[in-house]
Design a protein around this motif. Structure first.
Motif, PDB file in Angstrom:
ATOM      1  N   GLU A   1       0.841  -1.172   0.000  1.00 15.85           N
ATOM      2  CA  GLU A   1       0.000   0.000   0.000  1.00 15.85           C
ATOM      3  C   GLU A   1       0.891   1.242   0.000  1.00 15.85           C
ATOM      4  N   ILE A   2       0.575   2.208  -0.818  1.00  9.87           N
ATOM      5  CA  ILE A   2       1.303   3.474  -0.861  1.00  9.87           C
ATOM      6  C   ILE A   2       0.559   4.468   0.018  1.00  9.87           C
ATOM      7  N   LEU A   3       1.249   4.981   1.044  1.00 11.35           N
ATOM      8  CA  LEU A   3       0.629   5.900   1.987  1.00 11.35           C
ATOM      9  C   LEU A   3       0.665   7.332   1.495  1.00 11.35           C
ATOM     10  N   SER A   4       1.738   7.713   0.812  1.00 13.76           N
ATOM     11  CA  SER A   4       1.838   9.046   0.228  1.00 13.76           C
ATOM     12  C   SER A   4       2.933   9.035  -0.826  1.00 13.76           C
ATOM     13  N   GLY A   5       2.878  10.010  -1.709  1.00 10.82           N
ATOM     14  CA  GLY A   5       3.871  10.133  -2.765  1.00 10.82           C
ATOM     15  C   GLY A   5       4.131  11.599  -3.059  1.00 10.82           C
ATOM     16  N   SER A   6       5.267  11.860  -3.674  1.00  9.62           N
ATOM     17  CA  SER A   6       5.652  13.243  -3.930  1.00  9.62           C
ATOM     18  C   SER A   6       4.679  13.973  -4.842  1.00  9.62           C
ATOM     19  N   HIS A   7       3.886  13.245  -5.585  1.00 12.06           N
ATOM     20  CA  HIS A   7       2.919  13.858  -6.491  1.00 12.06           C
ATOM     21  C   HIS A   7       1.595  14.212  -5.795  1.00 12.06           C
ATOM     22  N   MET A   8       1.457  13.819  -4.530  1.00  9.56           N
ATOM     23  CA  MET A   8       0.201  14.060  -3.808  1.00  9.56           C
ATOM     24  C   MET A   8       0.217  15.432  -3.126  1.00  9.56           C
ATOM     25  N   PRO A   9      -0.961  16.022  -2.919  1.00 13.30           N
ATOM     26  CA  PRO A   9      -1.032  17.324  -2.247  1.00 13.30           C
ATOM     27  C   PRO A   9      -0.455  17.257  -0.833  1.00 13.30           C
ATOM     28  N   ASN A  10       0.240  18.339  -0.421  1.00  9.94           N
ATOM     29  CA  ASN A  10       0.815  18.352   0.919  1.00  9.94           C
ATOM     30  C   ASN A  10       0.121  19.363   1.832  1.00  9.94           C
ATOM     31  N   ASP A  11      -1.136  19.625   1.566  1.00 11.30           N
ATOM     32  CA  ASP A  11      -1.898  20.512   2.444  1.00 11.30           C
ATOM     33  C   ASP A  11      -2.174  19.801   3.771  1.00 11.30           C
ATOM     34  N   ASN A  12      -2.509  20.577   4.807  1.00 12.03           N
ATOM     35  CA  ASN A  12      -2.796  19.976   6.113  1.00 12.03           C
ATOM     36  C   ASN A  12      -3.873  18.907   5.973  1.00 12.03           C
ATOM     37  N   ASN A  13      -3.639  17.777   6.603  1.00 14.30           N
ATOM     38  CA  ASN A  13      -4.525  16.604   6.537  1.00 14.30           C
ATOM     39  C   ASN A  13      -4.613  15.999   5.147  1.00 14.30           C
ATOM     40  N   GLY A  14      -3.716  16.413   4.240  1.00 14.30           N
ATOM     41  CA  GLY A  14      -3.661  15.809   2.914  1.00 14.30           C
ATOM     42  C   GLY A  14      -2.870  14.508   2.967  1.00 14.30           C
ATOM     43  N   PRO A  15      -2.839  13.769   1.867  1.00 15.52           N
ATOM     44  CA  PRO A  15      -2.167  12.462   1.861  1.00 15.52           C
ATOM     45  C   PRO A  15      -0.671  12.535   2.168  1.00 15.52           C
ATOM     46  N   MET A  16       0.003  13.605   1.749  1.00 13.69           N
ATOM     47  CA  MET A  16       1.439  13.716   2.025  1.00 13.69           C
ATOM     48  C   MET A  16       1.674  13.869   3.531  1.00 13.69           C
ATOM     49  N   VAL A  17       0.974  14.783   4.160  1.00 14.03           N
ATOM     50  CA  VAL A  17       1.144  15.018   5.597  1.00 14.03           C
ATOM     51  C   VAL A  17       0.737  13.782   6.394  1.00 14.03           C
ATOM     52  N   ARG A  18      -0.366  13.167   6.053  1.00 13.85           N
ATOM     53  CA  ARG A  18      -0.814  11.958   6.767  1.00 13.85           C
ATOM     54  C   ARG A  18       0.195  10.827   6.609  1.00 13.85           C
ATOM     55  N   GLY A  19       0.735  10.662   5.415  1.00 12.76           N
ATOM     56  CA  GLY A  19       1.702   9.594   5.171  1.00 12.76           C
ATOM     57  C   GLY A  19       2.985   9.776   5.953  1.00 12.76           C
ATOM     58  N   LEU A  20       3.467  11.014   6.033  1.00 13.59           N
ATOM     59  CA  LEU A  20       4.704  11.271   6.765  1.00 13.59           C
ATOM     60  C   LEU A  20       4.540  11.095   8.267  1.00 13.59           C
ATOM     61  N   GLU A  21       3.317  11.198   8.767  1.00 13.62           N
ATOM     62  CA  GLU A  21       3.072  10.969  10.198  1.00 13.62           C
ATOM     63  C   GLU A  21       3.449   9.538  10.606  1.00 13.62           C
ATOM     64  N   ASN A  47       7.913  -0.989  10.512  1.00 11.01           N
ATOM     65  CA  ASN A  47       7.799  -1.707   9.240  1.00 11.01           C
ATOM     66  C   ASN A  47       7.330  -0.839   8.074  1.00 11.01           C
ATOM     67  N   ILE A  48       7.396   0.474   8.226  1.00  8.61           N
ATOM     68  CA  ILE A  48       7.093   1.389   7.121  1.00  8.61           C
ATOM     69  C   ILE A  48       8.390   1.660   6.375  1.00  8.61           C
ATOM     70  N   LYS A  49       8.319   1.775   5.056  1.00  2.27           N
ATOM     71  CA  LYS A  49       9.490   2.063   4.233  1.00  2.27           C
ATOM     72  C   LYS A  49       9.268   3.366   3.480  1.00  2.27           C
ATOM     73  N   LEU A  50      10.288   4.205   3.471  1.00  7.01           N
ATOM     74  CA  LEU A  50      10.298   5.417   2.669  1.00  7.01           C
ATOM     75  C   LEU A  50      11.188   5.124   1.470  1.00  7.01           C
ATOM     76  N   VAL A  51      10.641   5.247   0.273  1.00  5.37           N
ATOM     77  CA  VAL A  51      11.393   4.909  -0.929  1.00  5.37           C
ATOM     78  C   VAL A  51      11.487   6.140  -1.821  1.00  5.37           C
ATOM     79  N   ALA A  52      12.716   6.454  -2.231  1.00  5.12           N
ATOM     80  CA  ALA A  52      12.955   7.539  -3.184  1.00  5.12           C
ATOM     81  C   ALA A  52      13.403   6.890  -4.484  1.00  5.12           C
ATOM     82  N   TYR A  53      12.533   6.918  -5.480  1.00  7.68           N
ATOM     83  CA  TYR A  53      12.854   6.353  -6.785  1.00  7.68           C
ATOM     84  C   TYR A  53      13.584   7.404  -7.613  1.00  7.68           C
ATOM     85  N   CYS A  54      14.688   7.020  -8.213  1.00  7.69           N
ATOM     86  CA  CYS A  54      15.502   7.947  -8.991  1.00  7.69           C
ATOM     87  C   CYS A  54      15.018   7.994 -10.435  1.00  7.69           C
TER      88      CYS A  54
END
Length: 86
Positions: A1-21, A47-54
């Motif tokens: 499951e992808i919790l957040s991605g760089s292409h997702m909105p980073n507004d408060n309570n958005g998928p980016m902020v929630r994923g980084l929590e 057991n969460i993984k942060l992946v940066a794809y080049c």
């Protein structure tokens, strides 16, 4: 499951902020960076993984990420190119 991605909105309570929590305050247990593209994978104690794809899809910057070693800095660029600096 992808919790957040760089292409997702980073507004408060958005998928980016929630994923980084999920990784905020967690302990890094493993870092993986290997050929051919040197994608970066950081594993945390929950057991969460942060992946940066080049990949440079829609991005003008030619660098993916940099990290420091005892021998200096390593910069990973697209297409598996490594640059080292003292």
């Amino acid at each position: 499951e992808i919790l957040s991605g760089s292409h997702m909105p980073n507004d408060n309570n958005g998928p980016m902020v929630r994923g980084l929590e999920y990784i905020k305050g967690k302990i890094i247990t493993k870092i993986v960076c290997k050929q051919p593209a040197y994608d970066l994978q950081i594993e945390f104690n929950n057991n969460i993984k942060l992946v940066a794809y080049c990949c440079n899809i829609g991005i003008d910057n030619e660098e993916c990420y940099s990290y420091k070693t005892p021998n200096g800095w390593i910069t990973v660029k697209y297409n598996g190119i490594l640059v080292s600096e003292d």
